[in-house]
Design a protein around this motif. Structure first.
Motif, mmCIF file in Angstrom:
data_model
loop_
_atom_site.group_PDB
_atom_site.id
_atom_site.type_symbol
_atom_site.label_atom_id
_atom_site.label_comp_id
_atom_site.label_asym_id
_atom_site.label_seq_id
_atom_site.Cartn_x
_atom_site.Cartn_y
_atom_site.Cartn_z
ATOM 1 N N MET A 125 114.476 30.735 68.844
ATOM 2 C CA MET A 125 113.709 31.736 69.606
ATOM 3 C C MET A 125 113.149 31.161 70.907
ATOM 4 O O MET A 125 113.064 31.870 71.911
ATOM 5 C CB MET A 125 112.583 32.325 68.744
ATOM 6 N N VAL A 126 112.780 29.888 70.901
ATOM 7 C CA VAL A 126 112.334 29.243 72.152
ATOM 8 C C VAL A 126 113.464 29.313 73.181
ATOM 9 O O VAL A 126 113.254 29.682 74.345
ATOM 10 C CB VAL A 126 111.917 27.776 71.893
ATOM 11 N N ASN A 152 114.045 32.890 74.537
ATOM 12 C CA ASN A 152 113.068 33.287 75.551
ATOM 13 C C ASN A 152 113.360 32.642 76.912
ATOM 14 O O ASN A 152 113.122 33.268 77.955
ATOM 15 C CB ASN A 152 111.651 33.008 75.069
ATOM 16 N N LYS A 153 113.886 31.421 76.897
ATOM 17 C CA LYS A 153 114.306 30.807 78.171
ATOM 18 C C LYS A 153 115.503 31.570 78.757
ATOM 19 O O LYS A 153 115.577 31.806 79.966
ATOM 20 C CB LYS A 153 114.686 29.338 77.957
ATOM 21 N N ALA A 163 116.120 34.685 78.281
ATOM 22 C CA ALA A 163 115.588 35.968 78.764
ATOM 23 C C ALA A 163 114.976 35.809 80.150
ATOM 24 O O ALA A 163 115.177 36.661 81.026
ATOM 25 C CB ALA A 163 114.563 36.516 77.770
ATOM 26 N N ASP A 164 114.239 34.722 80.360
ATOM 27 C CA ASP A 164 113.623 34.486 81.670
ATOM 28 C C ASP A 164 114.697 34.296 82.746
ATOM 29 O O ASP A 164 114.588 34.848 83.848
ATOM 30 C CB ASP A 164 112.713 33.250 81.629
ATOM 31 N N GLU A 169 116.288 37.730 83.433
ATOM 32 C CA GLU A 169 115.425 38.617 84.215
ATOM 33 C C GLU A 169 115.378 38.187 85.675
ATOM 34 O O GLU A 169 115.426 39.022 86.578
ATOM 35 C CB GLU A 169 114.003 38.628 83.636
ATOM 36 N N GLU A 219 112.813 43.684 79.426
ATOM 37 C CA GLU A 219 111.532 43.007 79.176
ATOM 38 C C GLU A 219 110.831 43.588 77.953
ATOM 39 O O GLU A 219 110.304 42.846 77.128
ATOM 40 C CB GLU A 219 110.610 43.145 80.387
ATOM 41 N N MET A 248 112.469 42.503 74.824
ATOM 42 C CA MET A 248 112.128 41.121 74.443
ATOM 43 C C MET A 248 110.733 41.014 73.832
ATOM 44 O O MET A 248 110.505 40.196 72.938
ATOM 45 C CB MET A 248 112.256 40.198 75.654
ATOM 46 N N VAL A 249 109.797 41.835 74.300
ATOM 47 C CA VAL A 249 108.464 41.858 73.679
ATOM 48 C C VAL A 249 108.615 42.235 72.199
ATOM 49 O O VAL A 249 108.044 41.593 71.309
ATOM 50 C CB VAL A 249 107.520 42.843 74.415
ATOM 51 N N ASN A 265 110.202 39.430 70.083
ATOM 52 C CA ASN A 265 109.259 38.355 69.738
ATOM 53 C C ASN A 265 108.308 38.761 68.616
ATOM 54 O O ASN A 265 107.927 37.932 67.792
ATOM 55 C CB ASN A 265 108.511 37.873 70.985
#
Lengths: 93, 93
Positions: A39-40, A43-44, A46-47, A50, B36, B39-40, B43
């Motif tokens: 998951m870490v 999220n990277k 995803a950043d 985006e 976005e 992704m919220v 998580n």
């Protein structure tokens, strides 16, 4: 951004050898020690997605994350996909 | 945790009508306004999964998130899967 010729895709794949062409997209599966670490990473990803407004399909199966990337507007694989793949590989370790 | 009988799965699905049985697992696709917000949600799902040590497969396609849940140890669908589905539906809104 134009769809790449098949020969150019093959050449570009040499730069990201863990990626493979699958059904007109490029794909890689990353393995982590556990779900939290997966998951870490997600999220990277995803950043990075985006920031570029270029979003891979992301499949999470416990400690395995499969990314599938193509450029829908171009109807296939573009340099933008390889740029994203290279960026993600750099922080996947 | 024991695998549920098919009739019990059907009854339990009435409690989470947006979920469907697919290939011996339960599945739902959630739609959000954008990546976005997707992704919220992912998580939050990850936190609920870690808390239970019960992890759905999570597929993210831009603003759509598909969760697929079964209990591998039981070889099928259990009450634990429906508990997770109910919890996630509650915060998906």
């Amino acid at each position: 951004m134009e769809k790449m010729a098949e020969a150019d895709v093959k050449t570009a794949l040499d730069r990201v050898p863990e990626w493979a062409e699958v059904n007109g997209e490029i794909q890689r599966t990353y393995r982590f020690d556990d779900f939290e670490r997966a998951m870490v990473f997600v999220n990277k990803v995803a950043d990075a997605a985006e920031a570029r407004q270029h979003h891979p399909d992301i499949m999470i199966r416990y400690n395995k994350v499969t990314l599938t990337v193509s450029t829908h507007d171009a109807g296939g694989i573009t340099e933008k996909d390889f740029e994203l793949a290279t960026t993600i590989d750099a922080f996947a370790g």
